[in-house]
Design a protein around this motif. Structure first.
Motif, PDB file in Angstrom:
ATOM      1  N   GLY A 170       0.722  -1.268   0.051  1.00 32.60           N
ATOM      2  CA  GLY A 170      -0.029   0.080  -0.004  1.00 32.60           C
ATOM      3  C   GLY A 170       0.853   1.091  -0.043  1.00 32.60           C
ATOM      4  N   LYS A 171       1.770   1.252  -0.415  1.00 34.97           N
ATOM      5  CA  LYS A 171       2.984   2.390  -0.413  1.00 34.97           C
ATOM      6  C   LYS A 171       3.239   2.860  -2.007  1.00 34.97           C
ATOM      7  CE  LYS A 171       5.438   0.988   3.627  1.00 34.97           C
ATOM      8  NZ  LYS A 171       6.610   0.962   4.411  1.00 34.97           N
ATOM      9  N   ASP A 172       3.229   4.204  -1.927  1.00 36.26           N
ATOM     10  CA  ASP A 172       3.251   4.488  -3.408  1.00 36.26           C
ATOM     11  C   ASP A 172       4.801   5.086  -3.814  1.00 36.26           C
ATOM     12  OD1 ASP A 172       0.706   4.851  -4.019  1.00 36.26           O
ATOM     13  OD2 ASP A 172       0.420   6.813  -2.917  1.00 36.26           O
ATOM     14  N   SER A 173       5.508   4.619  -2.972  1.00 33.51           N
ATOM     15  CA  SER A 173       7.192   4.702  -2.993  1.00 33.51           C
ATOM     16  C   SER A 173       7.807   3.847  -2.411  1.00 33.51           C
ATOM     17  CB  SER A 173       7.503   6.192  -2.295  1.00 33.51           C
ATOM     18  OG  SER A 173       8.998   6.362  -2.267  1.00 33.51           O
ATOM     19  N   VAL A 174       9.062   3.413  -2.813  1.00 36.76           N
ATOM     20  CA  VAL A 174       9.719   2.484  -2.213  1.00 36.76           C
ATOM     21  C   VAL A 174      10.796   3.102  -1.301  1.00 36.76           C
ATOM     22  CG1 VAL A 174       9.942   0.739  -4.168  1.00 36.76           C
ATOM     23  CG2 VAL A 174      11.704   2.499  -4.224  1.00 36.76           C
ATOM     24  N   GLU A 175      10.674   4.582  -0.959  1.00 35.20           N
ATOM     25  CA  GLU A 175      11.377   5.081   0.021  1.00 35.20           C
ATOM     26  C   GLU A 175      11.249   4.346   1.522  1.00 35.20           C
ATOM     27  OE1 GLU A 175      12.383   9.355   2.089  1.00 35.20           O
ATOM     28  OE2 GLU A 175      10.835   9.338   0.805  1.00 35.20           O
ATOM     29  N   GLY A 176      12.440   4.048   1.943  1.00 29.57           N
ATOM     30  CA  GLY A 176      12.277   3.388   3.200  1.00 29.57           C
ATOM     31  C   GLY A 176      11.896   1.625   3.265  1.00 29.57           C
ATOM     32  N   VAL A 177      11.746   1.255   2.011  1.00 34.56           N
ATOM     33  CA  VAL A 177      11.380  -0.059   1.949  1.00 34.56           C
ATOM     34  C   VAL A 177      12.712  -1.031   1.571  1.00 34.56           C
ATOM     35  CG1 VAL A 177      10.021  -1.850   0.368  1.00 34.56           C
ATOM     36  CG2 VAL A 177       8.980   0.599   0.777  1.00 34.56           C
ATOM     37  N   HIS A 178      12.578  -1.979   2.466  1.00 34.55           N
ATOM     38  CA  HIS A 178      13.752  -2.709   2.770  1.00 34.55           C
ATOM     39  C   HIS A 178      13.678  -3.884   1.397  1.00 34.55           C
ATOM     40  CE1 HIS A 178      16.830  -5.526   5.211  1.00 34.55           C
ATOM     41  NE2 HIS A 178      17.281  -5.327   3.934  1.00 34.55           N
ATOM     42  N   ILE A 179      14.892  -3.864   0.615  1.00 33.86           N
ATOM     43  CA  ILE A 179      14.736  -4.617  -0.480  1.00 33.86           C
ATOM     44  C   ILE A 179      16.348  -5.369  -0.682  1.00 33.86           C
ATOM     45  CG2 ILE A 179      14.580  -4.763  -3.062  1.00 33.86           C
ATOM     46  CD1 ILE A 179      12.842  -2.116  -3.003  1.00 33.86           C
ATOM     47  N   ALA A 180      16.092  -6.813  -0.727  1.00 28.31           N
ATOM     48  CA  ALA A 180      17.398  -7.523  -0.677  1.00 28.31           C
ATOM     49  C   ALA A 180      17.615  -7.859  -2.070  1.00 28.31           C
ATOM     50  CB  ALA A 180      17.123  -8.738   0.310  1.00 28.31           C
ATOM     51  N   VAL A 181      18.412  -7.674  -2.760  1.00 29.85           N
ATOM     52  CA  VAL A 181      18.974  -7.739  -4.186  1.00 29.85           C
ATOM     53  C   VAL A 181      19.856  -8.816  -4.278  1.00 29.85           C
ATOM     54  CG1 VAL A 181      19.579  -6.848  -6.289  1.00 29.85           C
ATOM     55  CG2 VAL A 181      18.359  -5.480  -4.576  1.00 29.85           C
ATOM     56  N   GLN A 182      19.524  -9.859  -4.883  1.00 29.38           N
ATOM     57  CA  GLN A 182      20.596 -11.177  -5.136  1.00 29.38           C
ATOM     58  C   GLN A 182      21.002 -10.952  -6.658  1.00 29.38           C
ATOM     59  OE1 GLN A 182      18.892 -15.121  -6.119  1.00 29.38           O
ATOM     60  NE2 GLN A 182      20.365 -15.876  -4.425  1.00 29.38           N
ATOM     61  N   GLY A 183      22.230 -10.537  -6.765  1.00 29.26           N
ATOM     62  CA  GLY A 183      22.944 -10.551  -8.024  1.00 29.26           C
ATOM     63  C   GLY A 183      23.289  -8.934  -8.225  1.00 29.26           C
ATOM     64  N   THR A 184      24.340  -8.569  -8.493  1.00 28.29           N
ATOM     65  CA  THR A 184      24.665  -7.278  -8.644  1.00 28.29           C
ATOM     66  C   THR A 184      25.253  -7.072 -10.230  1.00 28.29           C
ATOM     67  OG1 THR A 184      26.697  -7.326  -7.588  1.00 28.29           O
ATOM     68  CG2 THR A 184      24.932  -6.594  -6.266  1.00 28.29           C
ATOM     69  N   GLY A 185      25.024  -7.694 -10.940  1.00 29.65           N
ATOM     70  CA  GLY A 185      25.722  -7.401 -12.293  1.00 29.65           C
ATOM     71  C   GLY A 185      24.751  -6.317 -13.074  1.00 29.65           C
ATOM     72  N   SER A 186      24.908  -6.644 -14.452  1.00 29.14           N
ATOM     73  CA  SER A 186      24.386  -5.586 -15.288  1.00 29.14           C
ATOM     74  C   SER A 186      23.013  -5.160 -14.866  1.00 29.14           C
ATOM     75  CB  SER A 186      24.324  -6.106 -16.698  1.00 29.14           C
ATOM     76  OG  SER A 186      23.641  -5.227 -17.542  1.00 29.14           O
ATOM     77  N   VAL A 187      21.991  -6.303 -14.750  1.00 32.32           N
ATOM     78  CA  VAL A 187      20.713  -6.253 -14.231  1.00 32.32           C
ATOM     79  C   VAL A 187      20.391  -5.792 -12.914  1.00 32.32           C
ATOM     80  CG1 VAL A 187      18.294  -7.301 -14.159  1.00 32.32           C
ATOM     81  CG2 VAL A 187      19.860  -7.665 -16.401  1.00 32.32           C
ATOM     82  N   GLY A 188      20.781  -6.864 -11.888  1.00 37.19           N
ATOM     83  CA  GLY A 188      20.639  -6.466 -10.696  1.00 37.19           C
ATOM     84  C   GLY A 188      21.245  -5.174 -10.095  1.00 37.19           C
ATOM     85  N   GLY A 189      22.523  -4.827 -10.614  1.00 39.98           N
ATOM     86  CA  GLY A 189      23.153  -3.770 -10.240  1.00 39.98           C
ATOM     87  C   GLY A 189      22.597  -2.446 -10.746  1.00 39.98           C
ATOM     88  N   GLY A 190      21.928  -2.625 -11.830  1.00 39.05           N
ATOM     89  CA  GLY A 190      21.015  -1.442 -12.523  1.00 39.05           C
ATOM     90  C   GLY A 190      19.799  -1.176 -11.646  1.00 39.05           C
TER      91      GLY A 190
END
Length: 354
Positions: A170-190
């Motif tokens: 129910g949030k209009d923004s990802v500000e402060g939302v905790h996101i765990a990113v697996q993979g920091t290559g071309s796509v994940g890093g972007g």
């Protein structure tokens, strides 16, 4: 490896071709799942497989995924994929790329190739010297589609994550939302960079730990070891590496409300979509959220082959439709009680006439 029709992932593919060129050392598999909407389009993966059966499984699953992805993105393209079986040293030579280009050309336009894991824009330029049926080439002019599809994939995933956060949290923004990113290559890093600009709280991980650590420092996030990222307590888990991570063990260890990322074929088996849904975790079907790259590749190819001039504006327009498509899937899933992956599959199957 010739008995591909016995594979559990075989799904009435139109063509599965084993390519061997002893002189260059090329061993490759080209799989075309469907040409109902147009030529089978999908990238080439250059990867070292522990056994040939794993390469065949990858080709079958990825090509079927491309049929669904292209159909759901509204593209006039079917689904195909190629895997080049690399040696342990991942030796890549001009001769090998030339032989692969000849194999693609020999299919007469049934398959259009582009970049995937292990293949670069420069590799596609080399392949294009031997075949017309290639995309993901350098941009030819201002406003034209083309170039590395990775940033376009990342943009679609970023927009999809924002849609998931709005739908589930129910949030209009990802500000402060905790996101765990697996993979920091071309796509994940972007994806991570786009989320950081919006003020998301990031936890990053990659098998290339040095790269992930450096990005975490640059973006003000945290780094965790690869074996810890899936169990990280977060709002969104975003898988952007290799597939089949959502198996019995992987789903059991998740501590999140949303799974939304660009990795292909995230479920190890069909049953795992229902398992994730039963845990109350919102899932963004991978081939819907990660369609930005193929949208760019397809538009580039269509512009070049058919003289159309949709260019980068058409690419951006199609990518901007990803959130609405995901929301439609989630709404139908909630209305019917059918997991979102099955809802998306049924939509795609209808579009390709299956």
């Amino acid at each position: 490896m010739t008995a591909f029709w016995t594979e559990a992932d075989y799904d009435d593919h139109e063509l599965v071709q084993l390519v061997r060129d002893a002189k260059s050392g090329l061993t490759a598999i080209i799989a075309i799942h469907s040409t109902h909407l147009g030529p089978g389009a999908g990238g080439t993966r250059f990867w070292h497989y522990s056994e040939p059966k794993a390469a065949m499984r990858d080709a079958l699953r990825l090509s079927r995924g491309m049929s669904y992805k292209n159909a759901m993105a509204g593209l006039p393209m079917g689904g195909g994929k190629a895997v080049i079986l690399a040696d342990e040293a991942r030796t890549k030579t001009p001769e090998l790329l030339a032989a692969f280009g000849d194999a693609v050309e020999g299919l007469g336009g049934k398959y259009v190739t582009a970049e995937d894991v292990g293949i670069t824009e420069a590799d596609m330029v080399a392949v294009s010297e031997r075949t017309r049926f290639v995309s993901g080439l350098p941009v030819e002019g201002e406003g034209s589609a083309g170039g590395d599809p990775g940033p376009f994939t990342a943009m679609g995933i970023y927009l999809g994550i924002k849609a998931a956060v709005k739908h589930k949290l129910g949030k209009d923004s990802v500000e402060g939302v905790h996101i765990a990113v697996q993979g920091t290559g071309s796509v994940g890093g972007g994806v991570a960079r786009l989320l950081a600009k919006d003020g998301a709280q990031l936890t990053l991980s990659d098998i290339n730990e040095e790269r992930a650590q450096a990005m975490a420092r640059d973006l003000g996030g945290e780094f965790v070891a690869p074996d810890a990222i899936m169990s990280t307590a977060c709002d969104v888990f975003s898988p952007n590496a290799l597939g089949a991570i959502l198996d019995d063990e992987g789903i059991a260890c998740l501590d999140c409300a949303i799974v939304a990322g660009g990795a292909n074929n995230q479920f190890a088996r069909a049953k795992h979509g229902a398992m994730l849904s039963e845990r109350g975790i919102l899932y963004a079907p991978d081939y819907v959220i990660n369609a930005g790259g193929i949208i760019s590749v397809a538009q580039e190819y269509l512009d070049r082959q058919q003289g159309e001039k949709g260019g980068i504006n058409e690419v951006r327009k199609r990518i901007a439709q990803i959130p609405a498509r995901l929301t439609q899937i989630w709404q139908e899933s909630e209305a019917t009680g059918v997991s979102s992956d099955v809802v998306a599959d049924r939509m795609a199957q209808k579009l390709i006439g299956r």
